[in-house]
Scaffold this motif. Sequence first.
Motif, PDB file in Angstrom:
ATOM      1  N   VAL A  20       0.818  -1.211   0.000  1.00  0.00           N
ATOM      2  CA  VAL A  20       0.000   0.000   0.000  1.00  0.00           C
ATOM      3  C   VAL A  20       0.851   1.261   0.000  1.00  0.00           C
ATOM      4  O   VAL A  20       0.324   2.376  -0.009  1.00  0.00           O
ATOM      5  CB  VAL A  20      -0.955   0.022   1.218  1.00  0.00           C
ATOM      6  CG1 VAL A  20      -1.934  -1.132   1.141  1.00  0.00           C
ATOM      7  CG2 VAL A  20      -0.178  -0.015   2.528  1.00  0.00           C
ATOM      8  N   SER A  21       2.171   1.095   0.022  1.00  0.00           N
ATOM      9  CA  SER A  21       3.059   2.245   0.045  1.00  0.00           C
ATOM     10  C   SER A  21       4.365   1.897  -0.652  1.00  0.00           C
ATOM     11  O   SER A  21       4.790   0.736  -0.662  1.00  0.00           O
ATOM     12  CB  SER A  21       3.345   2.674   1.493  1.00  0.00           C
ATOM     13  OG  SER A  21       4.340   3.677   1.544  1.00  0.00           O
ATOM     14  N   SER A  22       4.991   2.897  -1.214  1.00  0.00           N
ATOM     15  CA  SER A  22       6.300   2.697  -1.841  1.00  0.00           C
ATOM     16  C   SER A  22       7.437   2.726  -0.833  1.00  0.00           C
ATOM     17  O   SER A  22       8.577   2.393  -1.163  1.00  0.00           O
ATOM     18  CB  SER A  22       6.539   3.792  -2.886  1.00  0.00           C
ATOM     19  OG  SER A  22       6.551   5.077  -2.265  1.00  0.00           O
ATOM     20  N   ILE A  23       7.132   3.115   0.417  1.00  0.00           N
ATOM     21  CA  ILE A  23       8.168   3.224   1.446  1.00  0.00           C
ATOM     22  C   ILE A  23       8.790   1.850   1.694  1.00  0.00           C
ATOM     23  O   ILE A  23       8.098   0.887   2.021  1.00  0.00           O
ATOM     24  CB  ILE A  23       7.579   3.801   2.752  1.00  0.00           C
ATOM     25  CG1 ILE A  23       7.022   5.205   2.510  1.00  0.00           C
ATOM     26  CG2 ILE A  23       8.629   3.833   3.848  1.00  0.00           C
ATOM     27  CD1 ILE A  23       6.311   5.802   3.707  1.00  0.00           C
ATOM     28  N   HIS A  24      10.087   1.752   1.504  1.00  0.00           N
ATOM     29  CA  HIS A  24      10.867   0.526   1.706  1.00  0.00           C
ATOM     30  C   HIS A  24      10.488  -0.603   0.749  1.00  0.00           C
ATOM     31  O   HIS A  24      10.936  -1.739   0.933  1.00  0.00           O
ATOM     32  CB  HIS A  24      10.756   0.028   3.143  1.00  0.00           C
ATOM     33  CG  HIS A  24      11.361   0.937   4.158  1.00  0.00           C
ATOM     34  ND1 HIS A  24      12.689   1.273   4.172  1.00  0.00           N
ATOM     35  CD2 HIS A  24      10.796   1.597   5.203  1.00  0.00           C
ATOM     36  CE1 HIS A  24      12.935   2.091   5.182  1.00  0.00           C
ATOM     37  NE2 HIS A  24      11.797   2.320   5.815  1.00  0.00           N
ATOM     38  N   TRP A  72      -0.746  -6.987   1.074  1.00  0.00           N
ATOM     39  CA  TRP A  72      -0.731  -6.218   2.316  1.00  0.00           C
ATOM     40  C   TRP A  72      -2.096  -5.535   2.415  1.00  0.00           C
ATOM     41  O   TRP A  72      -2.425  -4.658   1.636  1.00  0.00           O
ATOM     42  CB  TRP A  72       0.401  -5.197   2.261  1.00  0.00           C
ATOM     43  CG  TRP A  72       0.444  -4.221   3.402  1.00  0.00           C
ATOM     44  CD1 TRP A  72      -0.437  -4.081   4.421  1.00  0.00           C
ATOM     45  CD2 TRP A  72       1.457  -3.243   3.625  1.00  0.00           C
ATOM     46  NE1 TRP A  72      -0.061  -3.082   5.257  1.00  0.00           N
ATOM     47  CE2 TRP A  72       1.106  -2.550   4.800  1.00  0.00           C
ATOM     48  CE3 TRP A  72       2.616  -2.890   2.942  1.00  0.00           C
ATOM     49  CZ2 TRP A  72       1.876  -1.508   5.303  1.00  0.00           C
ATOM     50  CZ3 TRP A  72       3.384  -1.848   3.443  1.00  0.00           C
ATOM     51  CH2 TRP A  72       3.024  -1.174   4.618  1.00  0.00           C
ATOM     52  N   SER A  73      -2.890  -5.957   3.395  1.00  0.00           N
ATOM     53  CA  SER A  73      -4.229  -5.396   3.530  1.00  0.00           C
ATOM     54  C   SER A  73      -4.706  -5.598   4.959  1.00  0.00           C
ATOM     55  O   SER A  73      -3.905  -5.686   5.894  1.00  0.00           O
ATOM     56  CB  SER A  73      -5.180  -6.056   2.519  1.00  0.00           C
ATOM     57  OG  SER A  73      -6.437  -5.434   2.524  1.00  0.00           O
ATOM     58  N   ARG A  74      -6.025  -5.679   5.156  1.00  0.00           N
ATOM     59  CA  ARG A  74      -6.614  -5.982   6.453  1.00  0.00           C
ATOM     60  C   ARG A  74      -7.745  -6.990   6.258  1.00  0.00           C
ATOM     61  O   ARG A  74      -8.319  -7.090   5.171  1.00  0.00           O
ATOM     62  CB  ARG A  74      -7.140  -4.716   7.132  1.00  0.00           C
ATOM     63  CG  ARG A  74      -6.029  -3.773   7.598  1.00  0.00           C
ATOM     64  CD  ARG A  74      -6.590  -2.677   8.488  1.00  0.00           C
ATOM     65  NE  ARG A  74      -5.516  -1.882   9.058  1.00  0.00           N
ATOM     66  CZ  ARG A  74      -5.027  -0.787   8.497  1.00  0.00           C
ATOM     67  NH1 ARG A  74      -5.523  -0.371   7.343  1.00  0.00           N
ATOM     68  NH2 ARG A  74      -4.047  -0.116   9.070  1.00  0.00           N
ATOM     69  N   LEU A 111      -0.405 -14.610   6.977  1.00  0.00           N
ATOM     70  CA  LEU A 111       0.986 -14.927   7.300  1.00  0.00           C
ATOM     71  C   LEU A 111       1.447 -14.188   8.560  1.00  0.00           C
ATOM     72  O   LEU A 111       1.841 -14.799   9.550  1.00  0.00           O
ATOM     73  CB  LEU A 111       1.907 -14.574   6.131  1.00  0.00           C
ATOM     74  CG  LEU A 111       3.396 -14.870   6.351  1.00  0.00           C
ATOM     75  CD1 LEU A 111       3.615 -16.381   6.460  1.00  0.00           C
ATOM     76  CD2 LEU A 111       4.235 -14.290   5.230  1.00  0.00           C
ATOM     77  N   VAL A 112       1.402 -12.868   8.526  1.00  0.00           N
ATOM     78  CA  VAL A 112       1.868 -12.052   9.648  1.00  0.00           C
ATOM     79  C   VAL A 112       0.866 -10.931   9.896  1.00  0.00           C
ATOM     80  O   VAL A 112       0.315 -10.363   8.946  1.00  0.00           O
ATOM     81  CB  VAL A 112       3.262 -11.434   9.374  1.00  0.00           C
ATOM     82  CG1 VAL A 112       3.766 -10.674  10.608  1.00  0.00           C
ATOM     83  CG2 VAL A 112       4.261 -12.502   8.981  1.00  0.00           C
ATOM     84  N   ALA A 135      -1.710  -2.232  12.271  1.00  0.00           N
ATOM     85  CA  ALA A 135      -0.899  -1.542  11.274  1.00  0.00           C
ATOM     86  C   ALA A 135      -0.972  -2.211   9.911  1.00  0.00           C
ATOM     87  O   ALA A 135      -1.072  -1.532   8.887  1.00  0.00           O
ATOM     88  CB  ALA A 135       0.551  -1.475  11.747  1.00  0.00           C
ATOM     89  N   ALA A 136      -0.900  -3.531   9.891  1.00  0.00           N
ATOM     90  CA  ALA A 136      -0.874  -4.237   8.608  1.00  0.00           C
ATOM     91  C   ALA A 136      -1.094  -5.723   8.836  1.00  0.00           C
ATOM     92  O   ALA A 136      -0.799  -6.252   9.916  1.00  0.00           O
ATOM     93  CB  ALA A 136       0.453  -4.017   7.901  1.00  0.00           C
ATOM     94  N   THR A 137      -1.612  -6.383   7.826  1.00  0.00           N
ATOM     95  CA  THR A 137      -1.701  -7.840   7.811  1.00  0.00           C
ATOM     96  C   THR A 137      -1.228  -8.317   6.441  1.00  0.00           C
ATOM     97  O   THR A 137      -1.598  -7.744   5.419  1.00  0.00           O
ATOM     98  CB  THR A 137      -3.140  -8.326   8.061  1.00  0.00           C
ATOM     99  OG1 THR A 137      -3.611  -7.784   9.300  1.00  0.00           O
ATOM    100  CG2 THR A 137      -3.183  -9.844   8.141  1.00  0.00           C
TER     101      THR A 137
END
Length: 282
Positions: A64-68, A113-115, A133-134, A239-241
Amino acid sequence: MSPLFLTSHKAYFAALGLLLAAGVGLCLWLVEQGAPQLKLGNYHIYRCETGAGAEREIFDILAVSSIHARAIADRLCRAPAMSRHYSAVRISWKPRGRLSAEEILNEDYDLIWSRVHTMRGLVPEFSDFYDTLVRYDHYRVYWFSRSGRPELSREYFHGKRIGLLNDKLSHTFYLLPLASLKEIGVDLSREKLIYFDDAIGLYRAFARGELDLVSGGLFLEKDLDIPLHRTLIAENATAATLFVRKARAPEVDCDVAGAFDTFTDTFINAQRQFEGADRCES
Protein backbone atom coordinates in the motif's frame (compact mmCIF):
# COMPACT_ATOMS: atom_id res chain seq x y z
CA MET A 1 0.73 41.10 -68.99
CA SER A 2 1.98 38.51 -71.44
CA PRO A 3 0.10 35.24 -72.11
CA LEU A 4 3.27 33.31 -71.19
CA PHE A 5 3.24 34.87 -67.74
CA LEU A 6 -0.44 33.90 -67.19
CA THR A 7 0.14 30.37 -68.45
CA SER A 8 3.15 29.74 -66.24
CA HIS A 9 1.33 31.01 -63.14
CA LYS A 10 -1.76 28.95 -63.89
CA ALA A 11 0.43 25.86 -64.15
CA TYR A 12 2.19 26.76 -60.89
CA PHE A 13 -1.04 27.20 -58.92
CA ALA A 14 -2.50 24.05 -60.42
CA ALA A 15 0.53 22.05 -59.36
CA LEU A 16 0.42 23.62 -55.89
CA GLY A 17 -3.26 22.71 -55.57
CA LEU A 18 -2.54 19.12 -56.51
CA LEU A 19 0.24 18.90 -53.92
CA LEU A 20 -2.03 20.30 -51.19
CA ALA A 21 -4.82 17.91 -52.13
CA ALA A 22 -2.42 14.99 -52.04
CA GLY A 23 -1.15 16.07 -48.59
CA VAL A 24 -4.66 16.37 -47.18
CA GLY A 25 -5.59 13.00 -48.65
CA LEU A 26 -2.55 11.38 -47.09
CA CYS A 27 -3.40 12.84 -43.68
CA LEU A 28 -6.98 11.59 -43.90
CA TRP A 29 -5.74 8.14 -44.88
CA LEU A 30 -3.39 8.03 -41.88
CA VAL A 31 -6.20 9.05 -39.52
CA GLU A 32 -8.40 6.26 -40.86
CA GLN A 33 -5.70 3.72 -40.10
CA GLY A 34 -6.36 4.23 -36.34
CA ALA A 35 -2.86 4.64 -34.98
CA PRO A 36 -2.52 2.75 -31.66
CA GLN A 37 -2.59 4.81 -28.47
CA LEU A 38 0.66 5.30 -26.64
CA LYS A 39 0.73 3.20 -23.49
CA LEU A 40 2.75 4.59 -20.58
CA GLY A 41 4.64 2.26 -18.31
CA ASN A 42 3.54 1.55 -14.73
CA TYR A 43 5.67 3.69 -12.44
CA HIS A 44 4.31 1.96 -9.32
CA ILE A 45 6.19 -1.30 -9.84
CA TYR A 46 9.68 -2.45 -8.90
CA ARG A 47 11.22 -5.77 -9.92
CA CYS A 48 14.44 -7.58 -9.09
CA GLU A 49 15.85 -10.91 -10.24
CA THR A 50 16.63 -13.84 -7.95
CA GLY A 51 19.20 -15.36 -10.28
CA ALA A 52 17.10 -18.44 -10.99
CA GLY A 53 16.12 -19.54 -14.46
CA ALA A 54 13.61 -17.48 -16.41
CA GLU A 55 11.26 -20.44 -16.65
CA ARG A 56 10.25 -20.08 -12.98
CA GLU A 57 7.36 -17.99 -11.67
CA ILE A 58 7.50 -14.40 -10.42
CA PHE A 59 6.63 -13.72 -6.78
CA ASP A 60 4.14 -10.82 -6.93
CA ILE A 61 3.59 -8.54 -3.93
CA LEU A 62 0.89 -5.89 -3.55
CA ALA A 63 1.78 -3.20 -0.99
CA VAL A 64 0.00 0.00 0.00
CA SER A 65 3.06 2.25 0.04
CA SER A 66 6.30 2.70 -1.84
CA ILE A 67 8.17 3.22 1.45
CA HIS A 68 10.87 0.53 1.71
CA ALA A 69 9.25 -1.38 -1.19
CA ARG A 70 12.53 -1.73 -3.08
CA ALA A 71 14.41 -2.78 0.05
CA ILE A 72 11.86 -5.52 0.75
CA ALA A 73 12.02 -6.83 -2.82
CA ASP A 74 15.83 -6.72 -2.94
CA ARG A 75 16.11 -8.64 0.32
CA LEU A 76 13.76 -11.33 -0.99
CA CYS A 77 15.69 -11.57 -4.25
CA ARG A 78 18.81 -12.37 -2.21
CA ALA A 79 17.07 -15.10 -0.20
CA PRO A 80 18.20 -18.61 -1.27
CA ALA A 81 14.74 -20.11 -0.72
CA MET A 82 13.19 -17.55 -3.06
CA SER A 83 15.64 -18.33 -5.86
CA ARG A 84 14.80 -22.04 -5.60
CA HIS A 85 11.19 -21.37 -6.52
CA TYR A 86 10.92 -17.97 -8.23
CA SER A 87 12.85 -16.18 -10.97
CA ALA A 88 12.04 -12.65 -9.75
CA VAL A 89 10.22 -10.60 -7.13
CA ARG A 90 7.84 -7.91 -8.32
CA ILE A 91 6.33 -5.44 -5.86
CA SER A 92 3.65 -2.89 -6.73
CA TRP A 93 1.87 -0.36 -4.55
CA LYS A 94 -1.52 1.30 -4.71
CA PRO A 95 -4.26 2.38 -2.26
CA ARG A 96 -6.17 -0.43 -0.58
CA GLY A 97 -9.34 0.67 -2.32
CA ARG A 98 -7.82 -0.29 -5.68
CA LEU A 99 -7.68 -3.98 -4.78
CA SER A 100 -10.52 -5.82 -6.54
CA ALA A 101 -12.42 -9.03 -5.86
CA GLU A 102 -11.29 -10.33 -9.24
CA GLU A 103 -7.63 -9.98 -8.24
CA ILE A 104 -8.26 -12.06 -5.12
CA LEU A 105 -10.29 -14.71 -6.93
CA ASN A 106 -7.73 -14.90 -9.75
CA GLU A 107 -4.90 -15.05 -7.19
CA ASP A 108 -3.06 -12.31 -9.08
CA TYR A 109 -0.71 -11.70 -6.15
CA ASP A 110 1.38 -14.08 -4.07
CA LEU A 111 1.27 -11.67 -1.14
CA ILE A 112 -1.23 -8.89 -0.34
CA TRP A 113 -0.73 -6.22 2.32
CA SER A 114 -4.23 -5.40 3.53
CA ARG A 115 -6.61 -5.98 6.45
CA VAL A 116 -9.06 -8.78 7.23
CA HIS A 117 -12.18 -6.62 6.92
CA THR A 118 -11.02 -5.31 3.53
CA MET A 119 -10.35 -8.80 2.17
CA ARG A 120 -13.59 -10.20 3.57
CA GLY A 121 -15.57 -7.25 2.22
CA LEU A 122 -14.34 -8.05 -1.29
CA VAL A 123 -14.46 -11.85 -1.09
CA PRO A 124 -16.15 -13.32 2.02
CA GLU A 125 -14.41 -16.66 1.38
CA PHE A 126 -10.99 -15.10 0.71
CA SER A 127 -9.40 -17.65 3.08
CA ASP A 128 -10.04 -20.30 0.42
CA PHE A 129 -7.34 -18.55 -1.61
CA TYR A 130 -5.09 -16.77 0.92
CA ASP A 131 -3.60 -17.56 4.33
CA THR A 132 -2.80 -14.98 6.98
CA LEU A 133 0.99 -14.93 7.30
CA VAL A 134 1.87 -12.05 9.65
CA ARG A 135 -0.20 -9.50 11.53
CA TYR A 136 1.19 -6.29 13.03
CA ASP A 137 -1.00 -4.72 15.71
CA HIS A 138 -0.86 -2.73 18.97
CA TYR A 139 0.30 0.14 16.80
CA ARG A 140 0.18 3.70 18.16
CA VAL A 141 -0.95 6.59 15.95
CA TYR A 142 -0.34 10.26 16.80
CA TRP A 143 -1.07 13.78 15.66
CA PHE A 144 2.24 15.49 14.85
CA SER A 145 2.96 19.22 14.77
CA ARG A 146 6.10 21.27 14.31
CA SER A 147 4.96 24.08 16.59
CA GLY A 148 3.93 22.79 19.99
CA ARG A 149 2.01 19.78 21.26
CA PRO A 150 -1.32 19.32 19.42
CA GLU A 151 -4.40 19.93 21.55
CA LEU A 152 -7.46 17.76 21.08
CA SER A 153 -9.90 20.65 20.85
CA ARG A 154 -12.04 22.16 18.12
CA GLU A 155 -10.46 25.57 18.68
CA TYR A 156 -6.93 24.25 18.22
CA PHE A 157 -7.64 22.57 14.87
CA HIS A 158 -9.63 25.47 13.43
CA GLY A 159 -7.77 27.01 10.49
CA LYS A 160 -4.92 24.49 10.60
CA ARG A 161 -3.68 22.86 7.39
CA ILE A 162 -4.28 19.16 7.99
CA GLY A 163 -2.62 16.57 5.75
CA LEU A 164 -4.35 13.28 4.97
CA LEU A 165 -3.83 10.40 2.59
CA ASN A 166 -6.26 10.01 -0.29
CA ASP A 167 -6.96 6.42 0.77
CA LYS A 168 -10.27 5.92 2.56
CA LEU A 169 -9.21 2.52 3.87
CA SER A 170 -6.03 3.75 5.56
CA HIS A 171 -6.35 3.72 9.34
CA THR A 172 -3.21 5.73 10.03
CA PHE A 173 -3.58 8.45 7.43
CA TYR A 174 -7.36 8.72 6.95
CA LEU A 175 -9.79 6.88 9.23
CA LEU A 176 -8.20 7.44 12.64
CA PRO A 177 -7.33 11.13 12.16
CA LEU A 178 -10.79 11.93 10.78
CA ALA A 179 -12.43 10.03 13.65
CA SER A 180 -10.30 12.04 16.07
CA LEU A 181 -11.48 15.32 14.52
CA LYS A 182 -15.13 14.25 14.58
CA GLU A 183 -14.85 13.18 18.22
CA ILE A 184 -13.83 16.68 19.32
CA GLY A 185 -16.54 18.32 17.24
CA VAL A 186 -14.51 19.63 14.29
CA ASP A 187 -16.68 20.57 11.29
CA LEU A 188 -14.72 18.84 8.53
CA SER A 189 -16.44 20.83 5.79
CA ARG A 190 -15.01 24.07 7.18
CA GLU A 191 -11.41 23.02 7.75
CA LYS A 192 -8.39 22.82 5.46
CA LEU A 193 -8.07 19.12 4.73
CA ILE A 194 -5.33 18.57 2.15
CA TYR A 195 -5.11 15.13 0.52
CA PHE A 196 -2.06 13.39 -0.94
CA ASP A 197 -1.78 10.31 -3.13
CA ASP A 198 1.10 8.79 -1.15
CA ALA A 199 2.66 9.05 2.29
CA ILE A 200 5.99 10.27 0.93
CA GLY A 201 4.37 13.32 -0.67
CA LEU A 202 2.37 13.94 2.51
CA TYR A 203 5.42 13.99 4.76
CA ARG A 204 7.55 15.98 2.36
CA ALA A 205 4.91 18.72 2.37
CA PHE A 206 4.86 18.60 6.18
CA ALA A 207 8.66 18.87 6.34
CA ARG A 208 8.56 21.89 4.01
CA GLY A 209 6.09 23.64 6.31
CA GLU A 210 3.17 23.38 3.89
CA LEU A 211 1.09 21.50 6.49
CA ASP A 212 0.46 22.20 10.17
CA LEU A 213 -0.65 18.72 11.25
CA VAL A 214 -0.27 15.13 10.05
CA SER A 215 -0.95 11.73 11.59
CA GLY A 216 1.51 8.88 11.84
CA GLY A 217 3.49 6.47 13.98
CA LEU A 218 6.66 6.99 15.98
CA PHE A 219 8.69 6.31 12.84
CA LEU A 220 8.06 9.92 11.83
CA GLU A 221 10.38 11.19 14.56
CA LYS A 222 13.15 9.05 13.10
CA ASP A 223 12.52 9.83 9.44
CA LEU A 224 12.13 13.62 9.68
CA ASP A 225 15.18 15.46 10.95
CA ILE A 226 13.13 18.27 12.49
CA PRO A 227 11.72 18.91 16.00
CA LEU A 228 8.26 17.37 16.34
CA HIS A 229 5.52 17.40 18.97
CA ARG A 230 2.88 14.66 19.24
CA THR A 231 -0.45 13.76 20.81
CA LEU A 232 -1.84 10.21 20.89
CA ILE A 233 -4.82 9.38 18.66
CA ALA A 234 -5.02 5.58 19.11
CA GLU A 235 -2.82 3.08 20.95
CA ASN A 236 -4.04 -0.28 19.65
CA ALA A 237 -4.45 0.07 15.89
CA THR A 238 -3.77 -2.74 13.42
CA ALA A 239 -0.90 -1.54 11.27
CA ALA A 240 -0.87 -4.24 8.61
CA THR A 241 -1.70 -7.84 7.81
CA LEU A 242 0.15 -9.91 5.21
CA PHE A 243 -1.89 -12.47 3.27
CA VAL A 244 -0.07 -15.13 1.23
CA ARG A 245 -1.48 -17.21 -1.59
CA LYS A 246 -2.23 -20.80 -0.59
CA ALA A 247 -0.71 -22.09 -3.85
CA ARG A 248 2.80 -20.92 -2.96
CA ALA A 249 6.08 -22.49 -1.92
CA PRO A 250 5.77 -22.46 1.92
CA GLU A 251 9.56 -22.58 2.15
CA VAL A 252 9.66 -18.83 1.42
CA ASP A 253 7.36 -17.82 4.32
CA CYS A 254 10.20 -17.15 6.74
CA ASP A 255 12.05 -14.99 4.22
CA VAL A 256 8.92 -12.99 3.47
CA ALA A 257 8.21 -12.41 7.16
CA GLY A 258 11.85 -11.46 7.75
CA ALA A 259 11.86 -8.93 4.92
CA PHE A 260 8.77 -7.20 6.27
CA ASP A 261 10.05 -7.37 9.85
CA THR A 262 12.99 -5.20 8.84
CA PHE A 263 10.51 -2.73 7.42
CA THR A 264 8.22 -2.75 10.44
CA ASP A 265 11.07 -2.31 12.92
CA THR A 266 11.89 1.05 11.38
CA PHE A 267 8.49 2.16 10.11
CA ILE A 268 5.53 0.58 11.87
CA ASN A 269 6.77 -0.13 15.42
CA ALA A 270 4.03 -2.68 16.09
CA GLN A 271 3.63 -6.02 17.82
CA ARG A 272 4.20 -8.96 15.47
CA GLN A 273 2.06 -12.09 15.26
CA PHE A 274 3.56 -14.79 13.05
CA GLU A 275 2.24 -18.30 13.72
CA GLY A 276 4.92 -19.89 11.59
CA ALA A 277 7.84 -18.29 13.42
CA ASP A 278 8.74 -21.53 15.23
CA ARG A 279 9.88 -23.15 11.98
CA CYS A 280 12.18 -20.27 11.04
CA GLU A 281 15.84 -20.02 11.94
CA SER A 282 16.58 -17.52 14.68
